[in-house]
Design an enzyme around this catalytic site. Structure first.
Site, PDB file in Angstrom:
ATOM      1  N   GLU A   1      -0.658   5.764 -10.679  1.00 33.74           N
ATOM      2  CA  GLU A   1      -0.997   5.057  -9.436  1.00 33.74           C
ATOM      3  C   GLU A   1      -0.898   3.548  -9.645  1.00 33.74           C
ATOM      4  O   GLU A   1      -1.496   3.021 -10.568  1.00 33.74           O
ATOM      5  CB  GLU A   1      -2.410   5.437  -8.981  1.00 33.74           C
ATOM      6  CG  GLU A   1      -2.659   6.931  -8.811  1.00 33.74           C
ATOM      7  CD  GLU A   1      -1.936   7.545  -7.619  1.00 33.74           C
ATOM      8  OE1 GLU A   1      -1.337   6.814  -6.811  1.00 33.74           O
ATOM      9  OE2 GLU A   1      -1.973   8.785  -7.500  1.00 33.74           O
TER      10      GLU A   1
ATOM     11  N   CYS B   1     -11.378   8.956  -5.981  1.00 38.95           N
ATOM     12  CA  CYS B   1     -10.435   8.435  -6.985  1.00 38.95           C
ATOM     13  C   CYS B   1      -9.930   7.049  -6.583  1.00 38.95           C
ATOM     14  O   CYS B   1     -10.021   6.095  -7.357  1.00 38.95           O
ATOM     15  CB  CYS B   1      -9.241   9.369  -7.151  1.00 38.95           C
ATOM     16  SG  CYS B   1      -9.610  10.899  -8.014  1.00 38.95           S
TER      17      CYS B   1
ATOM     18  N   HIS C   1      -3.489  10.295 -12.142  1.00 41.05           N
ATOM     19  CA  HIS C   1      -3.886  11.604 -11.611  1.00 41.05           C
ATOM     20  C   HIS C   1      -3.255  12.671 -12.502  1.00 41.05           C
ATOM     21  O   HIS C   1      -2.071  12.566 -12.848  1.00 41.05           O
ATOM     22  CB  HIS C   1      -3.371  11.785 -10.170  1.00 41.05           C
ATOM     23  CG  HIS C   1      -4.378  11.402  -9.144  1.00 41.05           C
ATOM     24  ND1 HIS C   1      -4.169  10.392  -8.236  1.00 41.05           N
ATOM     25  CD2 HIS C   1      -5.606  11.911  -8.874  1.00 41.05           C
ATOM     26  CE1 HIS C   1      -5.227  10.287  -7.448  1.00 41.05           C
ATOM     27  NE2 HIS C   1      -6.119  11.189  -7.822  1.00 41.05           N
TER      28      HIS C   1
END
Length: 171
Positions: free
Chosen positions: A57, A119, A138
C-alpha cells in the site's frame, strides 16, 4: 509473530506488536509507538481475507471511515485526523519496491487504496505521526500454500528491501 522469530539481522531492533481492530485503540497504540519508541520505520501488516496476494500500500486516506469496528464504533467525522491532509504518501516508494522484488510462490501487487477500514485508518495515522516513515502490507490469510513460515520469509524479504530504501544496511 513468525517474523519476530526470524528477525531482520543483528543490527535491526525489530519489535512486533498486535494492534486491535478498533479505531481508537489502534490510534492510541500508533501514537504511543511514534512518541515513545521513535522508530526509523513502522511497517504495519494487515489481513486481506479476500486475496491470495501480498499488497504493498502506497498511501493512507484521511476520510471515508463509515464502517464500524470490532466494538461497533467508527471515527468522529469518519476521518483519522480532523483537518489532516486528504492523503499521505509513504516515504517508501512502494511502486519501486513492487517492481524490484519477487517472492517465489506468491504474487505481489501495488495499491493506492488500503480500504477505508481499521487497516487504512491505522496506516494514515502512522504516516501522520511518523512523517511518512510508515509502510503497510496486506497479506492473505494462512492456508496450505501460504504458511506462517512462508509468510514470515516473504515479510522479511520485503521489509529488508524497505530498510534499504531508508539507507539501512543489514547483515
Amino acid at each position: 509473530q513468525e517474523l519476530s522469530k526470524r528477525g531482520l539481522g543483528e543490527d535491526i531492533d525489530l519489535q512486533v506488536m498486535q494492534l486491535p481492530v478498533v479505531y481508537q485503540k489502534a490510534k492510541e497504540k500508533v501514537i504511543k509507538i511514534w512518541t515513545t519508541l521513535r522508530p526509523l520505520l513502522t511497517v504495519h501488516v494487515g489481513l486481506a481475507s479476500s486475496t491470495t496476494l501480498i499488497i504493498l500500500e502506497q498511501c493512507g486516506k484521511n476520510k471515508g471511515y463509515q464502517d464500524r469496528d470490532a466494538c461497533g464504533f467508527h471515527p468522529e467525522g469518519a476521518c483519522c485526523v480532523l483537518d489532516g491532509p486528504e492523503k499521505i504518501e509513504s516515504a517508501i516508494n512502494m511502486k519501486t519496491l513492487w517492481k524490484n522484488i519477487s517472492v517465489e510462490g506468491i504474487d505481489i501487487i501495488f495499491s493506492r487504496d488500503a480500504g477505508r477500514y481499521v487497516c487504512d485508518y491505522t496506516y494514515y495515522t502512522s504516516l501522520y505521526y511518523g512523517n511518512g516513515r510508515a509502510a503497510f502490507i496486506h497479506v492473505p490469510p494462512l492456508s496450505k500454500s501460504v504458511t506462517a513460515d512462508f509468510l514470515g520469509k516473504a515479510l522479511q524479504t520485503i521489509i529488508l528491501a524497505m530498510l534499504e530504501q531508508c539507507g539501512v544496511d543489514h547483515i
